[in-house]
Enzyme design. Structure first.
Site, PDB file in Angstrom:
ATOM      1  N   ILE A   1      25.489   2.137  11.763  1.00  0.00           N
ATOM      2  CA  ILE A   1      25.738   0.717  11.526  1.00  0.00           C
ATOM      3  C   ILE A   1      25.270   0.379  10.125  1.00  0.00           C
ATOM      4  CG2 ILE A   1      23.560   0.006  12.633  1.00  0.00           C
ATOM      5  CD1 ILE A   1      25.172  -2.550  13.543  1.00  0.00           C
ATOM      6  N   ALA A   2      26.145  -0.274   9.354  1.00  0.00           N
ATOM      7  CA  ALA A   2      25.879  -0.536   7.940  1.00  0.00           C
ATOM      8  C   ALA A   2      25.628  -2.022   7.733  1.00  0.00           C
ATOM      9  CB  ALA A   2      27.046  -0.052   7.084  1.00  0.00           C
TER      10      ALA A   2
ATOM     11  N   PRO B   1      22.130  -3.128  -1.383  1.00  0.00           N
ATOM     12  CA  PRO B   1      21.140  -3.113  -2.463  1.00  0.00           C
ATOM     13  C   PRO B   1      20.513  -4.480  -2.729  1.00  0.00           C
ATOM     14  CG  PRO B   1      23.011  -1.747  -3.063  1.00  0.00           C
ATOM     15  CD  PRO B   1      23.371  -2.424  -1.765  1.00  0.00           C
TER      16      PRO B   1
ATOM     17  N   GLU C   1      17.996  -3.181  19.930  1.00  0.00           N
ATOM     18  CA  GLU C   1      17.459  -2.313  18.876  1.00  0.00           C
ATOM     19  C   GLU C   1      15.947  -2.473  18.750  1.00  0.00           C
ATOM     20  OE1 GLU C   1      17.860  -1.665  14.014  1.00  0.00           O
ATOM     21  OE2 GLU C   1      19.200  -3.055  15.053  1.00  0.00           O
ATOM     22  N   ARG C   2      15.470  -3.694  18.802  1.00  0.00           N
ATOM     23  CA  ARG C   2      14.039  -3.929  18.595  1.00  0.00           C
ATOM     24  C   ARG C   2      13.208  -3.462  19.778  1.00  0.00           C
ATOM     25  NH1 ARG C   2      15.754  -9.554  15.570  1.00  0.00           N
ATOM     26  NH2 ARG C   2      16.141  -8.518  13.552  1.00  0.00           N
TER      27      ARG C   2
ATOM     28  N   ARG D   1     -12.906  20.488  17.326  1.00  0.00           N
ATOM     29  CA  ARG D   1     -13.477  20.503  15.984  1.00  0.00           C
ATOM     30  C   ARG D   1     -14.974  20.180  16.028  1.00  0.00           C
ATOM     31  NH1 ARG D   1     -12.869  22.709  11.025  1.00  0.00           N
ATOM     32  NH2 ARG D   1     -13.632  21.319   9.385  1.00  0.00           N
TER      33      ARG D   1
ATOM     34  N   LEU E   1      -9.838  10.823  11.802  1.00  0.00           N
ATOM     35  CA  LEU E   1     -10.670  11.693  12.630  1.00  0.00           C
ATOM     36  C   LEU E   1     -10.325  13.167  12.456  1.00  0.00           C
ATOM     37  CD1 LEU E   1     -10.897   9.586  15.915  1.00  0.00           C
ATOM     38  CD2 LEU E   1     -12.680   9.925  14.185  1.00  0.00           C
TER      39      LEU E   1
ATOM     40  N   GLY F   1      -9.915  14.307   9.484  1.00  0.00           N
ATOM     41  CA  GLY F   1     -10.493  14.648   8.188  1.00  0.00           C
ATOM     42  C   GLY F   1      -9.447  15.220   7.249  1.00  0.00           C
TER      43      GLY F   1
ATOM     44  N   ASN G   1       8.901  -6.897   9.762  1.00  0.00           N
ATOM     45  CA  ASN G   1       8.001  -7.586  10.690  1.00  0.00           C
ATOM     46  C   ASN G   1       7.755  -9.039  10.304  1.00  0.00           C
ATOM     47  OD1 ASN G   1       7.892  -5.294  12.189  1.00  0.00           O
ATOM     48  ND2 ASN G   1       5.718  -4.879  11.877  1.00  0.00           N
TER      49      ASN G   1
END
Length: 380
Positions: free
Chosen positions: A124-125, A129, A245-246, A271, A340, A342, A369
């Site tokens: 879907i377009a 720009p 869609e949402r 870890r 977490l 690292g 959003n």
């Protein structure tokens, strides 16, 4: 806590197992290669069609699998859980719903079986720009002539753009009529003079998902290419279908949150630092406790949304809430999880790093959003 989504059934659990096996066999092994070539193999679409996952919630009379939104949600969840952000089923399903709910009977019978089988790939377009979330600002036109319409303009950030055989193009059939002059045009791209696909755009994430700029230079389409057969309904059609869609974006977002939490718990148990496992440190446990709480809230929220979709009462405001809040939370949670890990979290060989860059666009596409908050505020 043993939590089961209220919409799950034994039949759906069996369907989930089948989708998971398909994803493990046909998607996971190829993710690195697809990222390098910037698109999935066309053969994957045909395999997905044979499996019945492309249009899982489209009626059988139109070639779909005859399931519900719950079936389609499971497809999205399983792809996300496997770390896939390349297979553009989401956009494909969205286009199918535009045709199912807004198209003429002839358009449904012509296109939906081809989309269900994977013979056609859909896009879907909307964005241009100079026009993203502000669809009223589009400049692409589809002006009538003796044959039908000639389409001129360009679109950008188009998911599935490289492989798409059918594109729903948002265009102005009456440039002087504002929102009432917008129509959705069904453009077939095979052997289409004047249609050109630009290069696949380089993104920070979702590398395997082809995203392109599209060009329309006097592209001729027949008179019956207007979705629904009547000009000027495009903006209303978009507003009607965008909640689907949402909600999809919310479904995928929650699945990503749950995956990030699972991966991080596993890592922190293995870890060690300062002679103890990371999870034995209070800060780690507190962070994970917060994430688990937020993940639980997000799951119960999206389950409510899925039930509303199943019962036909999902509205624009709730879908906008799901899209904005879950995508914001997704980015926040994945960032906390990466911390977490690292230094390892910054290495792309670790899934959490890929999830980090893949997640960021969730807050942009499907309507930024900020636009979601504007929509919600209108209901106050």
């Amino acid at each position: 806590m043993n939590y089961s989504s209220p919409w799950m059934t034994p039949e759906l659990a069996t369907f989930r197992d089948a989708i998971r096996r398909f994803v493990d066999a046909e998607v996971v092994p190829h993710q690195e290669r697809w990222a390098k070539q910037q698109h999935v193999d066309r053969e994957l679409w045909r395999k997905g069609g044979e499996m019945g996952m492309l249009l899982a919630d489209i009626p059988e009379e139109y070639g779909g699998s005859g399931g519900s939104f719950a079936h389609q949600a499971i497809v999205f969840e399983e792809l996300t859980d496997a770390g896939d952000m390349a297979f553009g089923i989401h956009v494909h399903a969205i286009v199918a719903h535009y045709i199912l709910n807004q198209g003429t009977e002839a358009q449904k019978k012509k296109y939906l079986p081809l989309l269900a089988s994977g013979e056609m790939v859909a896009a879907i377009a909307m964005s241009e720009p100079g026009a993203g979330s502000d669809l009223k600002g589009i400049r692409t036109t589809a002006l009538p002539d003796a044959y039908g319409y000639h389409v001129n303009g360009s679109k950008i950030f188009i998911s599935n753009g490289y492989l798409a055989d059918l594109i729903v193009v948002v265009a102005k059939t009456n440039p002087d009529a504002g929102a009432k002059g917008v129509s959705l045009m069904l453009v077939e791209t095979r052997d289409c003079p004047g249609f050109k696909v630009g290069r696949i755009l380089e993104k920070i994430g979702q590398k395997g998902q082809d995203t392109c700029e599209l060009f329309f230079d006097d592209v001729r389409v027949p008179a019956d290419a207007v979705l629904g057969g009547v000009e000027g309904r495009g903006f209303a059609q978009l507003m009607t279908e965008l909640p689907y869609e949402r909600t999809i974006l919310g479904v995928s977002g929650v699945a990503a949150i749950e995956r990030a939490l699972r991966l991080t718990v596993e890592h922190t148990k293995q870890r060690k630092a300062f002679g103890q496992a990371l999870i034995d440190m209070q800060n780690t446990r507190f962070v994970l406790a917060e994430i688990k709480t937020e993940a639980t809230i997000a799951r119960t929220f999206i389950d409510r949304c899925i039930v509303d979709m199943l019962e036909g009462r999902m509205d624009t405001e709730l879908a906008s809430m799901a899209k904005y809040w879950i995508s914001d939370l997704q980015c926040k949670v994945i960032d906390q999880c990466l911390q977490l890990f690292g230094g390892y979290g910054y290495m792309l060989e670790y899934p959490i790093a890929q999830m980090y860059v893949d997640a960021r666009v969730q807050r942009i596409y499907g309507g930024a959003n900020e636009i979601m908050k504007e929509i919600i505020s209108r209901s106050l």
